[in-house]
Design an enzyme around this catalytic site. Structure first.
Site: not given
Length: 847
Positions: A227-231
């Site tokens: 994932s992207d960061w917090t995605g």
């Protein structure tokens, strides 16, 4: 590798308990995966890119080398230098014990306003994907995993976590997925990062059609998806769709939630095994690389690396105008005036996750001054006009008792009553550390055993101005606090501070104050006192972040007086060089640009200097297009992009003729924003509640300008040289039944200076059953030619040059018929035309 070090994925998977497997599904921190030492699984280290290797720390991190940002590298049109850049970044990853670099980016620049435009190579999918593949091949040759991002249609920062990119399947396939597809085919990246946004209503991190059907099954991608960061916004859905690793840690959507989903049979142990297997395969590669786990972080520096940084910087420069042959500069030259807000500061890259602490940097002024001195010329300087979003940092002008920079001290409780609002002393701090700069992002780099997350902070230094006058200081922070100069309270953010825009809207407003009568060379005491407690009570962020603070300062400049001063210097000089543009505060992750204008009074400054000295060179430095209202008055213009550590040296090499410029624009520069194909369906102004409509379809970038016959300011692929090139002898081989053919031609250097030309091959399909672009880039070659030399160039093309995606049949189609073959120096400067015929229609779906 010894027998003891052999790591078998399936054997390890069998040994892992279900709780251990669940633990591995998310990161252990900002830039680490979870270790399971009981079964020999180490923690893998990640680092941000794409133009450098920042390492694991934001605050007081290990300095890094900075390469040009991707739009600059894209302007090189040079596959070989992209491979070398990837190799060099791989070497630095190894020096920093980093196994995964979070790069490269290949999102398409729909609009000049995109906040992260500078991070990707081009608006054209073929160029974007081809250069990314070279970068990946270089990086992974060093045993470091590339992370191709952000998959897919993550083309604006406005509402980036929630916006739905509403795009037709044809446009998605031909424009937005295509660079990812090319990179997967040509380079096999070990990781792909799922984007924040939705595509046609579904978050990418929950979309099995994109992640499983297309990426894994259709393209055959075998690597890990993170994932992207917090995605990650779901538990069962993201795991079922194919997101192997949630980042960062600690987990928000996995952990105990996975246990609950298993209990309810929304997930099964086999789903967990699929995801963990991909993570273990990445661990296997990390072990095979020989890069140590939890090893030291060191700066990588060699003479060869500095040569490459300088070459990359010069190759990222595009000569836009040279109507009076003012360039290259040559003797006799007695005085050079360097003017502008981008001259003395080295804006090496855009902002956000791409920004890093440079091991060193050469500003345009420093590079020009060194080159001018070498030919016996004097150099003068004037800022002329400011263009900052926030006041400039105080870096380089501060020292404290222990050396250069400032001292940051931490207490776990208020040192004394009323400590924030006075200069009262108190007990010794719990911990302290020096720092070089006046922007402190306290995400990490602090002794967590000694300092609580909620703490009290003092930042102190002596600031020495280099000019006399009144000075303006500014500060914003997360929490409450005050700024003192020479013991006087000048910025008060300790009582109900107004909210601001920085740090995703979590920081205070940036408040300013003027301190009168500072003297050049005479130091003043500067001190910040703050606490982050109110910020921590209201914000929810990953990890033990302590927030941030930023202090800026500069001499108060009267706009008219500053421009008059610049004009005076320009009149006195043989040559004036005006360096304007954007910087990391205007182009960054987290927000898009409001318009295409240069900030502040930069345009007014350029016009004034152009009138003052007929020998004026304008240098624009930006990661994406800007308006140039003075372009008709300027006869000599360079586009410099963000050139990395050696940006000033690379610029000087081009200005003084050490390097003949060979860059070509990888982005169309429009005359005005309204001409861009995405206008007005972009960002906040183009939002249909929760959606952004990709109304231009396949007509992105130069495709849109061509389709509507709109003349841009500078077309895609455009760039001049100090020599001239001629093209001849176009030949096209017969197209094979499966779509392979060769385009060959000759390029000659018709001038008296050695140079390099980027020859571009475009294909047009005038007889297609569906509407198609007027022409599309399908191949290119960078040719080095000595003065008077001629070379034959051959460009190999395949079915991708002939096909379009048919949504009705869900397949790629190459229709029989005659295709136009166009060879040119840009998308609007076609030198040779020919034809190639495909005898029979054929289709395909797999990669």
């Amino acid at each position: 590798m010894t027998m003891a070090e052999i790591f078998d994925v399936e054997t390890t998977l069998e040994k892992l308990t279900l709780p251990q497997k669940i633990k591995m599904l998310a990161g252990a921190g900002l830039f680490q995966t979870h270790a399971i030492p009981e079964v020999g699984v180490p923690s893998v280290r990640l680092s941000d890119g794409p133009n450098g290797v920042r390492g694991t720390r934001f605050f007081n991190g290990v300095p890094s080398n900075c390469f040009p940002s991707a739009t600059g590298l894209g302007a090189s049109f040079d596959v070989d230098i992209l491979r070398q850049v990837g190799e060099a970044l791989g070497d630095e990853c190894r020096a920093k014990s980093t196994h995964i670099l979070l790069a490269p980016t290949v999102n398409t620049q729909r609009s000049p306003l995109g906040g992260r435009n500078f991070e990707a190579f081009s608006e054209d999918p073929h160029l974007n994907g081809t250069l990314a593949a070279a970068y990946i091949n270089g990086l992974q040759s060093k045993g470091v995993a590339a992370t191709l991002k952000h998959f897919v249609a993550n083309d604006q920062e406005y509402k980036r976590f929630s916006i739905s990119s509403e795009v037709s399947e044809r446009a998605l396939r031909e424009i937005y997925l295509k660079p990812f597809q090319i990179a997967v085919k040509k380079a096999n990246p070990w990781i792909i990062m799922a984007a924040y946004n939705r595509v046609n209503g579904i978050h990418v991190s929950e979309d099995p059609w994109l992640l499983d059907e297309i990426l894994r099954k259709e393209w055959g991608f075998k690597g890990m998806i993170m994932s992207d960061w917090t995605g990650v916004y779901s538990t069962a859905e993201s795991i079922k769709a194919g997101v192997d690793l949630e980042m960062p840690g600690p987990t928000v959507m996995r952990g105990k939630a996975v246990e609950r989903a298993l209990a309810g049979e929304k997930l099964f142990p086999s789903d967990i095994d699929e995801r963990v297997r991909k993570i273990l395969q990445l661990v296997e590669r990390a072990k095979a690389s020989g890069i140590p786990f939890d090893g030291p972080e060191e700066t990588f520096d060699t003479p060869e690396l500095r040569v490459l940084l300088r070459q990359a910087a010069s190759d990222a420069i595009v000569l836009l105008k040279n109507e009076k042959a003012l360039l290259p500069l040559s003797s006799p030259l007695s005085k050079v005036a360097v003017i502008g807000p981008n001259a003395k500061q080295a804006f090496t890259s855009g902002g956000g996750s791409a920004r890093l602490l440079e091991a060193y940097s050469v500003s345009p002024f420093e590079g020009i001054a060194a080159a001018a001195r070498a030919v016996g010329a004097e150099v003068t300087y004037s800022v002329g006009a400011t263009s900052y979003k926030y006041l400039p940092l105080l870096n380089g002008y501060m020292d404290y008792a222990g050396g250069k920079g400032a001292l940051v001290e931490f207490w776990n409780a208020e040192p004394t009553e009323g400590w924030l609002n006075s200069l009262k002393s108190g007990p010794d701090p719990a911990w302290s550390t020096p720092t070089k700069g006046s922007e402190c992002f306290l995400m990490d780099g602090i002794d967590n055993e000694k300092v609580n997350t909620s703490c009290w902070i003092r930042y102190s230094a002596k600031y020495t101005p280099d000019e006399s006058g009144d000075y303006e200081f500014s500060m914003y922070l997360t929490g409450i606090g005050n700024l003192f100069v020479n013991g006087e309270l000048v910025v008060n953010l300790s009582h109900d501070p107004p909210p601001g825009q920085a740090f995703f809207g979590l920081a205070t407003a940036d408040l300013h104050a003027v301190v009168k009568g500072l003297k050049a060379g005479e130091a003043v005491d500067l001190e910040v006192r703050m606490t982050n407690a109110p910020f921590l009570a209201s914000a929810s962020l990953p990890g033990p972040t302590r927030g941030l603070f930023r202090i800026g300062g500069t001499r108060v400049v009267n706009v008219e007086e500053a421009i008059e001063s610049a004009v005076k210097l320009a009149k006195e000089a043989d040559v004036a060089i005006v360096v304007v543009g954007l910087n990391h505060e205007w182009e960054s992750g987290g927000f898009d640009r409001p318009d295409m204008s240069l900030p502040g009074h930069a345009d007014k400054l350029v016009s004034a200097v152009l009138k003052a000295n007929p020998k004026t060179i304008v240098v624009n430095q930006s990661g994406s297009p800007v308006e140039m209202p003075w372009i008709n008055e300027a006869h000599t213009v360079l586009q410099a992009f963000y050139g990395g550590s050696e940006l000033g040296s690379g610029l000087a090499d081009v200005l003084f003729g050490k390097v003949n410029p060979s860059g070509k624009l990888a982005l169309t520069f429009p005359k005005r924003l309204e001409d861009n194909p995405s206008y007005p369906s972009y960002g906040s102004q183009g939002e249909v509640p929760g959606k952004v409509l990709y109304n231009e379809g396949i007509y992105v970038g130069y495709r849109g300008y061509d389709k509507k016959s709109v003349t841009p300011l500078f077309p895609f692929g455009f760039g001049l040289s100090y020599t001239t090139f001629s093209y001849s002898s176009l030949k096209t081989s017969p197209i094979s039944p499966d779509g392979n053919f060769t385009v060959s031609f000759s390029v000659a250097n018709a001038g008296n200076v050695d140079g390099r030309e980027v020859a571009q091959v475009y294909i047009a399909n005038p007889g297609a059953s569906l509407p198609c672009a007027v022409r599309e880039l399908k191949g290119f070659a960078k040719v080095a030619l000595k003065a008077g030399e001629s070379k034959k160039v051959s460009v190999e093309l395949d079915r991708e040059a002939l096909g379009y995606f048919d949504e009705r049949k869900k397949t790629w189609v190459a229709e029989k018929g005659t295709f136009n073959v166009l060879v040119g120096a840009s998308s609007r400067d076609i030198k040779l035309t020919g034809e190639a015929r495909l005898d029979n229609t054929f289709t395909w779906t797999a990669l």
